[in-house]
Design an enzyme around this catalytic site. Structure first.
Site, short mmCIF file in Angstrom:
data_model
loop_
_atom_site.label_atom_id
_atom_site.label_comp_id
_atom_site.label_asym_id
_atom_site.label_seq_id
_atom_site.Cartn_x
_atom_site.Cartn_y
_atom_site.Cartn_z
N GLU A 245 -19.62 14.80 1.44
CA GLU A 245 -19.89 13.85 0.35
C GLU A 245 -21.16 13.02 0.60
OE1 GLU A 245 -16.89 10.84 -0.38
OE2 GLU A 245 -17.82 10.23 -2.25
N LYS B 197 -12.62 14.49 4.75
CA LYS B 197 -13.73 13.96 3.95
C LYS B 197 -14.58 13.01 4.78
CE LYS B 197 -14.23 10.32 1.17
NZ LYS B 197 -14.01 9.33 0.10
N ARG C 154 0.85 -1.20 0.00
CA ARG C 154 0.00 0.00 0.00
C ARG C 154 0.88 1.25 0.00
NH1 ARG C 154 -3.05 -3.42 3.66
NH2 ARG C 154 -2.18 -2.42 5.51
N LYS D 276 -18.98 17.31 -2.40
CA LYS D 276 -18.55 16.20 -3.27
C LYS D 276 -19.77 15.34 -3.60
CE LYS D 276 -15.39 12.28 -3.61
NZ LYS D 276 -14.02 11.81 -3.37
#
Ligand code: 13P
Length: 341
Positions: A179, A138, A47, A221
């Site tokens: 979002e 977010k 990752r 978003k």
């Protein structure tokens, strides 16, 4: 004390002309799915190697990326040479951001619907992320379309959590990316997506208002308005652009510095074409740009396949998509740019 002018400056930087956001905040479960697709084992090191490869696309980040959304693991991780990954991002001028929601859980009493968790202790977590260098965050609410869903109750629960999150972010001097994602899975048509997206955005902005969130210091978003993937329908680029803009003009106040779309499972080129078509319908009251995960990374992941000798090809693939979407955010993309050097 919250400094709204400073929050607004960060938001404007994230959506500066020709720039959008790179959503590299896949949770451990989601990145494993992406890596399974390319035959790569998902470990802390793979990752890290993959994200490092992206963040070392220095020119692409400097020219086309206003902000990068990270997952908790990544914001604390170092590159192979010991440089914290977040410093690589800062060095390009892109704003580092952090996903702070803890994913969805079933909403009791609402079969088939979920709510996003992660509000408990969020103030303390935001303070630690700010210390580390994050300047935006977010949180994603998920609204699924199906038989009898979504319900008003579930939309309201998700919108309330988004607004509580956004308020906590601004108090911590962090720009919230809000979002509410109406999923494009499902067999519904574009009209149903439009109806649900309208109700969702209206509810989200009511909750933001009630929680006293300053719109000048956040970024929205949203999903685009589009037929469900299982419907077998293919909307024209113009229809997606026209319907999405109509919904946003009716439900997203002009005080927002910017709106950055998720890609939601659209193909790389569709996501670019839709964004471009909307920006050609200027003048618009806000910047309209991308905050893509899959549509920015799919090609790069498939070029990479976990092999060191493919890193340069993967970086070329990512840089290309970043440039194409940068053009789309200006309404300057067309299909011929996909093949031109
Ligand atoms: P996609 O562009 O792959 O939908 O991801 C964006 C994102 O951040 C979803 O939360």
């Amino acid at each position: 004390m919250m400094d709204l002018a400073a929050l607004n400056q960060v938001a404007e930087k994230m959506v500066a002309p020709g720039k959008g956001l790179l959503a590299a905040d896949e949770s451990s479960g989601t990145i494993k799915k992406r890596f399974d697709d390319i035959g790569v084992a998902s470990t802390e090191d793979t990752r890290r190697d993959y994200r490092e490869l992206l963040f070392r696309c220095t020119d692409a980040l400097r020219d086309h990326i206003g902000g990068v959304i990270l997952f908790d693991e990544t914001i604390w991780q170092d590159a192979a040479d010991g440089t914290p990954l977040i410093r690589l991002i800062e060095a390009t001028g892109a704003v580092p951001g952090i996903k702070v929601d803890k994913g969805t859980r079933p909403l009791p009493g609402f079969p088939g619907e979920t709510v996003t968790e992660g509000l408990d202790g969020l103030g303390e977590r935001l303070a630690a992320y700010y210390q580390r260098g994050a300047r935006f965050a977010k949180w994603r609410a998920v609204i699924d379309i199906g038989a009898g869903i979504p319900t008003r109750g579930a939309i309201k629960a998700g919108a309330h959590a988004l607004a509580r999150y956004a308020g906590l972010c601004q108090a911590a001097q962090i720009v919230p990316v809000v979002e509410p994602e109406v999923l494009m899975d499902g067999g519904h048509d574009i009209g149903r997506c439009e109806e649900v997206t309208r109700l969702t955005l209206q509810t989200v902005f009511e909750e933001l208002y009630e929680q006293r969130v300053a719109l000048e210091g956040m970024v929205l978003k949203p999903n685009m308005v589009i037929s469900g993937m299982a419907s077998g329908r293919k909307d024209s680029v113009q229809e997606v652009a026209r319907r999405t803009l109509a919904v946003l003009k009716a439900h997203a106040p002009a005080a927002l510095p910017g709106i950055a779309f998720l890609s939601g499972g659209q193909s790389d080129e569709e996501a670019t074409a839709h964004l471009d078509a909307m920006n050609r319908m200027a003048p618009l009251p806000w910047k309209l740009t991308f905050s893509y995960g899959r549509a920015l990374q799919h090609a790069a992941q498939h070029a990479w396949r976990g092999r060191r000798e493919n890193v340069a090809a993967a970086q070329t693939a990512f840089s290309h998509r970043a440039r194409m979407n940068g053009l789309a955010s200006l309404g300057q993309w067309d299909g011929s740019k996909e093949t031109a050097g």
